[in-house]
Design a protein around this motif. Sequence first.
Motif, mmCIF file in Angstrom:
data_model
loop_
_atom_site.group_PDB
_atom_site.id
_atom_site.type_symbol
_atom_site.label_atom_id
_atom_site.label_comp_id
_atom_site.label_asym_id
_atom_site.label_seq_id
_atom_site.Cartn_x
_atom_site.Cartn_y
_atom_site.Cartn_z
ATOM 1 N N THR A 283 0.841 -1.188 0.000
ATOM 2 C CA THR A 283 0.000 0.000 0.000
ATOM 3 C C THR A 283 0.881 1.244 0.000
ATOM 4 O O THR A 283 1.525 1.557 1.003
ATOM 5 C CB THR A 283 -0.942 0.027 1.215
ATOM 6 N N LEU A 284 0.904 1.939 -1.118
ATOM 7 C CA LEU A 284 1.664 3.189 -1.223
ATOM 8 C C LEU A 284 0.835 4.346 -0.686
ATOM 9 O O LEU A 284 -0.394 4.257 -0.612
ATOM 10 C CB LEU A 284 1.992 3.472 -2.691
ATOM 11 N N PRO A 285 1.488 5.466 -0.342
ATOM 12 C CA PRO A 285 0.722 6.685 -0.085
ATOM 13 C C PRO A 285 -0.045 7.080 -1.346
ATOM 14 O O PRO A 285 0.280 6.633 -2.452
ATOM 15 C CB PRO A 285 1.790 7.719 0.266
ATOM 16 N N ARG A 286 -1.016 7.953 -1.201
ATOM 17 C CA ARG A 286 -1.919 8.239 -2.319
ATOM 18 C C ARG A 286 -1.353 9.222 -3.343
ATOM 19 O O ARG A 286 -1.617 9.085 -4.548
ATOM 20 C CB ARG A 286 -3.251 8.783 -1.763
ATOM 21 N N THR A 287 -0.591 10.222 -2.933
ATOM 22 C CA THR A 287 -0.192 11.281 -3.857
ATOM 23 C C THR A 287 1.243 11.094 -4.334
ATOM 24 O O THR A 287 2.051 10.416 -3.694
ATOM 25 C CB THR A 287 -0.316 12.662 -3.200
ATOM 26 N N SER A 288 1.569 11.734 -5.462
ATOM 27 C CA SER A 288 2.925 11.626 -6.007
ATOM 28 C C SER A 288 3.955 12.222 -5.056
ATOM 29 O O SER A 288 5.067 11.703 -4.929
ATOM 30 C CB SER A 288 3.001 12.320 -7.373
ATOM 31 N N GLN A 289 3.587 13.311 -4.360
ATOM 32 C CA GLN A 289 4.532 13.911 -3.406
ATOM 33 C C GLN A 289 4.827 12.960 -2.252
ATOM 34 O O GLN A 289 5.979 12.844 -1.813
ATOM 35 C CB GLN A 289 3.965 15.235 -2.861
ATOM 36 N N GLU A 290 3.817 12.267 -1.767
ATOM 37 C CA GLU A 290 4.034 11.303 -0.684
ATOM 38 C C GLU A 290 4.747 10.053 -1.191
ATOM 39 O O GLU A 290 5.566 9.466 -0.480
ATOM 40 C CB GLU A 290 2.689 10.922 -0.064
#
Length: 353
Positions: A283-290
């Motif tokens: 499970t990755l963070p949702r946004t490209s910055q995160e």
Amino acid sequence: MSVHRRPPLPGVQRLACALALTAAATGALGLTVGAAAAAPLAPADPSTRGEVKAQVDQLYEEAEQASEKYNAAQEQQKRLQGEAGSLQNQVAAGQDELNRMRGDLAAVAAAQYRAQGLDPSVRLMLDNDPAGYLAGARSLDQATARQNDALRELSDRQRRLDQRRQEATAKLAELEEVRQHLAAAKDEVRERLGRAQRLLNGLAPAERARMAADDARDAQQRATRGTDRLDLGNQPPSSDRAAAALAAAISKIGSPYVYGSTGPRTFDCSGLMYWSWRQAGVTLPRTSQEQATAGRRVSLAEARPGDLVIFYKDMHHVGMYAGGGVVVHAPYPGARVRYESVSAMPVSSVVRV
């Protein structure tokens, strides 16, 4: 299109229909921009079409930046809703416990008042069992000490409850602020996509189709370095999970870009990475910055299939390295998931999950 030094990967043939030109994106936003919005003009000459494309590309990039802001605000909203709900539950439970303790203390105080209505020395003289009375008095003193402890605990609980109330109030205020940011980001995406659609509606249908075909051809040439074959090299993924994530991303080539979407049929840039890695059990963070902080950073020269490639200084775009200097990504509103040369956009960082 064949692949040199690696078996053909699914979806490459669909690069020819790389653009859907905001149809999916505007549908997700609820925009009602159609042929009636602007009557098609006479066929534009290439320079005019090029100018329109440049403006539309800029608007799409701005829309994607706003889309990542929207994603971040959405994630923050979910987190704050959970935290605010937890605090409110704690306040309610704390208030119930406080009320119970107050009731218990009130009952003890009333019993003590009734028991201590006479002077202790008079009670001792009147009592048929003075020894028993003295033992009872010692028990009463112990009960008083316990009551004092309970009063202190009651005071501490009241203080903690007041603190929780203040935290819940602050969290709800923060949540309201995030909701306003969310609405502003959504409006910004709508506005950018609406302007892009109006520009496209100013072209004749044949010109719009030609723009789509040009964009598809350009993307294909960037991915294949101008040849007719896609060379992804033979470098292995960094892990079995990276291999699974890459296979998932490649399986979605041709899927439309829709802002705020994490699949399984439509995606935005970070949504494609999020969905693909979920298929690999991560499970990755949702946004490209995160996602830029979701793993270990490596240099572009060290990139291996499955690594995340973060683009632009503000990190508003992300793709997955497929090998051979090529990424698979969801480009922007109106386009479809496709292969692209990693050099097509400025690279900010490479992340190995």
